[in-house]
Design a protein around this motif. Structure first.
Motif, PDB file in Angstrom:
ATOM      1  N   LYS A  49       0.835  -1.198   0.000  1.00 52.15           N
ATOM      2  CA  LYS A  49       0.000   0.000   0.000  1.00 52.15           C
ATOM      3  C   LYS A  49       0.873   1.253   0.000  1.00 52.15           C
ATOM      4  CE  LYS A  49      -3.825   0.041   2.114  1.00 52.15           C
ATOM      5  NZ  LYS A  49      -4.836   0.177   3.170  1.00 52.15           N
ATOM      6  N   ASP A  50       0.267   2.385  -0.298  1.00 51.16           N
ATOM      7  CA  ASP A  50       1.015   3.645  -0.352  1.00 51.16           C
ATOM      8  C   ASP A  50       1.676   3.976   0.975  1.00 51.16           C
ATOM      9  OD1 ASP A  50       0.369   3.945  -3.017  1.00 51.16           O
ATOM     10  OD2 ASP A  50      -1.317   5.297  -2.635  1.00 51.16           O
ATOM     11  N   ASP A  51       1.112   3.506   2.097  1.00 55.26           N
ATOM     12  CA  ASP A  51       1.714   3.760   3.413  1.00 55.26           C
ATOM     13  C   ASP A  51       2.825   2.759   3.757  1.00 55.26           C
ATOM     14  OD1 ASP A  51       0.345   1.410   4.070  1.00 55.26           O
ATOM     15  OD2 ASP A  51      -0.959   2.359   5.561  1.00 55.26           O
ATOM     16  N   GLY A  52       3.146   1.862   2.806  1.00 61.92           N
ATOM     17  CA  GLY A  52       4.220   0.895   3.000  1.00 61.92           C
ATOM     18  C   GLY A  52       3.787  -0.426   3.605  1.00 61.92           C
ATOM     19  N   LYS A  53       2.553  -0.512   4.061  1.00 64.86           N
ATOM     20  CA  LYS A  53       2.089  -1.768   4.647  1.00 64.86           C
ATOM     21  C   LYS A  53       1.837  -2.792   3.545  1.00 64.86           C
ATOM     22  CE  LYS A  53       0.506  -0.246   9.080  1.00 64.86           C
ATOM     23  NZ  LYS A  53      -0.542  -0.250  10.070  1.00 64.86           N
ATOM     24  N   ILE A  54       2.048  -4.051   3.929  1.00 63.53           N
ATOM     25  CA  ILE A  54       1.886  -5.172   3.001  1.00 63.53           C
ATOM     26  C   ILE A  54       0.606  -5.907   3.369  1.00 63.53           C
ATOM     27  CG2 ILE A  54       2.895  -7.378   2.252  1.00 63.53           C
ATOM     28  CD1 ILE A  54       5.658  -6.046   2.983  1.00 63.53           C
ATOM     29  N   ILE A  55      -0.164  -6.257   2.347  1.00 69.32           N
ATOM     30  CA  ILE A  55      -1.420  -6.972   2.558  1.00 69.32           C
ATOM     31  C   ILE A  55      -1.154  -8.470   2.527  1.00 69.32           C
ATOM     32  CG2 ILE A  55      -3.743  -7.407   1.657  1.00 69.32           C
ATOM     33  CD1 ILE A  55      -3.557  -4.588   0.381  1.00 69.32           C
ATOM     34  N   LEU A  56      -1.579  -9.149   3.591  1.00 69.85           N
ATOM     35  CA  LEU A  56      -1.490 -10.603   3.670  1.00 69.85           C
ATOM     36  C   LEU A  56      -2.888 -11.164   3.888  1.00 69.85           C
ATOM     37  CD1 LEU A  56       1.184  -9.519   5.654  1.00 69.85           C
ATOM     38  CD2 LEU A  56       1.774 -11.791   4.878  1.00 69.85           C
ATOM     39  N   VAL A  57      -3.014 -12.458   3.661  1.00 70.56           N
ATOM     40  CA  VAL A  57      -4.293 -13.132   3.883  1.00 70.56           C
ATOM     41  C   VAL A  57      -4.102 -14.233   4.912  1.00 70.56           C
ATOM     42  CG1 VAL A  57      -5.157 -12.625   1.563  1.00 70.56           C
ATOM     43  CG2 VAL A  57      -3.951 -14.773   1.967  1.00 70.56           C
ATOM     44  N   LYS A  58      -5.160 -14.499   5.656  1.00 70.33           N
ATOM     45  CA  LYS A  58      -5.189 -15.634   6.569  1.00 70.33           C
ATOM     46  C   LYS A  58      -6.143 -16.627   5.933  1.00 70.33           C
ATOM     47  CE  LYS A  58      -5.588 -16.766  11.460  1.00 70.33           C
ATOM     48  NZ  LYS A  58      -5.911 -16.220  12.789  1.00 70.33           N
ATOM     49  N   GLN A  59      -5.634 -17.815   5.637  1.00 68.92           N
ATOM     50  CA  GLN A  59      -6.382 -18.778   4.853  1.00 68.92           C
ATOM     51  C   GLN A  59      -6.264 -20.170   5.457  1.00 68.92           C
ATOM     52  OE1 GLN A  59      -5.366 -18.551   0.718  1.00 68.92           O
ATOM     53  NE2 GLN A  59      -6.264 -20.501   0.219  1.00 68.92           N
ATOM     54  N   GLY A 139     -13.725 -17.729   3.976  1.00 67.48           N
ATOM     55  CA  GLY A 139     -13.387 -17.303   5.334  1.00 67.48           C
ATOM     56  C   GLY A 139     -12.078 -16.532   5.434  1.00 67.48           C
ATOM     57  N   MET A 140     -11.491 -16.213   4.290  1.00 65.15           N
ATOM     58  CA  MET A 140     -10.201 -15.544   4.249  1.00 65.15           C
ATOM     59  C   MET A 140     -10.278 -14.163   4.918  1.00 65.15           C
ATOM     60  SD  MET A 140      -8.037 -14.995   0.751  1.00 65.15           S
ATOM     61  CE  MET A 140      -7.660 -16.716   0.444  1.00 65.15           C
ATOM     62  N   GLU A 141      -9.247 -13.828   5.705  1.00 68.32           N
ATOM     63  CA  GLU A 141      -9.145 -12.515   6.340  1.00 68.32           C
ATOM     64  C   GLU A 141      -7.942 -11.774   5.772  1.00 68.32           C
ATOM     65  OE1 GLU A 141      -9.209 -12.612  10.705  1.00 68.32           O
ATOM     66  OE2 GLU A 141      -9.824 -14.716  10.513  1.00 68.32           O
ATOM     67  N   LEU A 142      -8.025 -10.443   5.738  1.00 68.77           N
ATOM     68  CA  LEU A 142      -6.908  -9.618   5.277  1.00 68.77           C
ATOM     69  C   LEU A 142      -6.180  -9.004   6.465  1.00 68.77           C
ATOM     70  CD1 LEU A 142      -8.390  -7.602   2.265  1.00 68.77           C
ATOM     71  CD2 LEU A 142      -7.232  -9.814   2.244  1.00 68.77           C
ATOM     72  N   PHE A 143      -4.868  -8.855   6.321  1.00 64.03           N
ATOM     73  CA  PHE A 143      -4.034  -8.192   7.311  1.00 64.03           C
ATOM     74  C   PHE A 143      -3.178  -7.166   6.591  1.00 64.03           C
ATOM     75  CE2 PHE A 143      -4.916 -12.249   9.207  1.00 64.03           C
ATOM     76  CZ  PHE A 143      -5.042 -11.976  10.557  1.00 64.03           C
ATOM     77  N   GLU A 144      -2.912  -6.057   7.229  1.00 70.75           N
ATOM     78  CA  GLU A 144      -1.975  -5.061   6.722  1.00 70.75           C
ATOM     79  C   GLU A 144      -0.882  -4.910   7.762  1.00 70.75           C
ATOM     80  OE1 GLU A 144      -3.943  -1.413   5.677  1.00 70.75           O
ATOM     81  OE2 GLU A 144      -5.490  -2.469   4.544  1.00 70.75           O
ATOM     82  N   LEU A 145       0.333  -5.296   7.370  1.00 68.42           N
ATOM     83  CA  LEU A 145       1.456  -5.288   8.304  1.00 68.42           C
ATOM     84  C   LEU A 145       2.670  -4.633   7.659  1.00 68.42           C
ATOM     85  CD1 LEU A 145       1.130  -9.004   9.478  1.00 68.42           C
ATOM     86  CD2 LEU A 145       0.396  -6.979  10.762  1.00 68.42           C
ATOM     87  N   THR A 146       3.553  -4.093   8.490  1.00 70.22           N
ATOM     88  CA  THR A 146       4.814  -3.554   7.980  1.00 70.22           C
ATOM     89  C   THR A 146       5.766  -4.713   7.698  1.00 70.22           C
ATOM     90  OG1 THR A 146       5.849  -3.366  10.161  1.00 70.22           O
ATOM     91  CG2 THR A 146       4.529  -1.467   9.400  1.00 70.22           C
ATOM     92  N   GLN A 147       6.814  -4.420   6.935  1.00 75.31           N
ATOM     93  CA  GLN A 147       7.839  -5.443   6.686  1.00 75.31           C
ATOM     94  C   GLN A 147       8.436  -5.923   8.000  1.00 75.31           C
ATOM     95  OE1 GLN A 147      10.893  -5.115   3.630  1.00 75.31           O
ATOM     96  NE2 GLN A 147       9.753  -3.398   2.734  1.00 75.31           N
ATOM     97  N   GLU A 148       8.688  -5.008   8.900  1.00 74.12           N
ATOM     98  CA  GLU A 148       9.290  -5.369  10.182  1.00 74.12           C
ATOM     99  C   GLU A 148       8.376  -6.299  10.973  1.00 74.12           C
ATOM    100  OE1 GLU A 148       8.951  -2.118   9.085  1.00 74.12           O
ATOM    101  OE2 GLU A 148      11.009  -1.990   8.371  1.00 74.12           O
ATOM    102  N   GLU A 149       7.071  -6.012  10.977  1.00 70.91           N
ATOM    103  CA  GLU A 149       6.123  -6.872  11.681  1.00 70.91           C
ATOM    104  C   GLU A 149       6.092  -8.273  11.065  1.00 70.91           C
ATOM    105  OE1 GLU A 149       2.720  -3.750  13.275  1.00 70.91           O
ATOM    106  OE2 GLU A 149       2.773  -4.218  11.124  1.00 70.91           O
ATOM    107  N   ILE A 150       6.150  -8.328   9.742  1.00 75.29           N
ATOM    108  CA  ILE A 150       6.137  -9.622   9.058  1.00 75.29           C
ATOM    109  C   ILE A 150       7.394 -10.413   9.387  1.00 75.29           C
ATOM    110  CG2 ILE A 150       6.149 -10.771   6.810  1.00 75.29           C
ATOM    111  CD1 ILE A 150       4.423  -8.372   5.796  1.00 75.29           C
TER     112      ILE A 150
END
Length: 176
Positions: A49-59, A139-150
């Motif tokens: 995303k423009d704020d640098g966060k990365i979108i992940l999914v929980k599956q 049932g998939m969920e989205l997460f937005e996390l920073t690289q450091e958090e990942i």
């Protein structure tokens, strides 16, 4: 190459992969069996995303009977270009579209027995839309996390999906 192929047989043709068994003879005269899962490969997306966060999914992953946190990804259709797959999977799983896709690399997921190659793309210039999930993805969920958090979640074992680990590695180590 220190062997010759004696016999090759496809034992199973499946929706996701075909199973082939080869009998080989080494130069020493010893006989060996090699089993191969022929897989069409897939595409993995690192959506930023423009704020640098990365979108992940929980599956939910059926073979492990548990949910995993992963980058969006999917299987290539027959003769499909990996970029086309990446575009489709990003929208299907997250609802996002991207202005630009940049190829970061590719990985062999299990080269000892499987032909699957995953093509990894960075997606930027994201705009939100509607996802179009397949039946098993509802049932998939989205997460937005920073690289450091990942990275912290990878190192703690919270994220242990290989394509996600490789995608984050490529993102950190490439200049694209």
């Amino acid at each position: 190459m220190n062997y010759k192929l004696l016999k090759s047989q496809i034992l199973y043709r499946g929706k996701v992969f075909d199973h082939q068994v080869d009998e080989i003879e080494y130069d020493s005269g010893n006989i060996g069996i090699r089993e191969i899962a022929f897989h069409p490969g897939g595409a993995v997306v690192v959506p930023i995303k423009d704020d640098g966060k990365i979108i992940l999914v929980k599956q939910y992953r059926y073979p492990f009977k548990k949910t995993l946190i992963e980058l969006p990804a999917g299987k290539l259709d027959k003769n499909e270009d990996p970029l086309t797959c990446a575009v489709r999977e990003l929208e299907e799983e997250t609802g996002y579209k991207a202005r630009d896709f940049i190829k970061l690399g590719a990985i062999y997921t299990a080269p000892g027995y499987c032909t699957e190659i995953l093509h990894i793309y960075k997606a930027v210039g994201l705009t939100q839309g509607n996802h179009n999930r397949e039946e098993g993805e509802h049932g998939m969920e989205l997460f937005e996390l920073t690289q450091e958090e990942i990275v912290t979640m990878i190192l703690s074992g919270e994220i242990n999906d290989a394509k996600t680990i490789a995608g984050i590695f490529y993102l950190q180590k490439t200049k694209s």
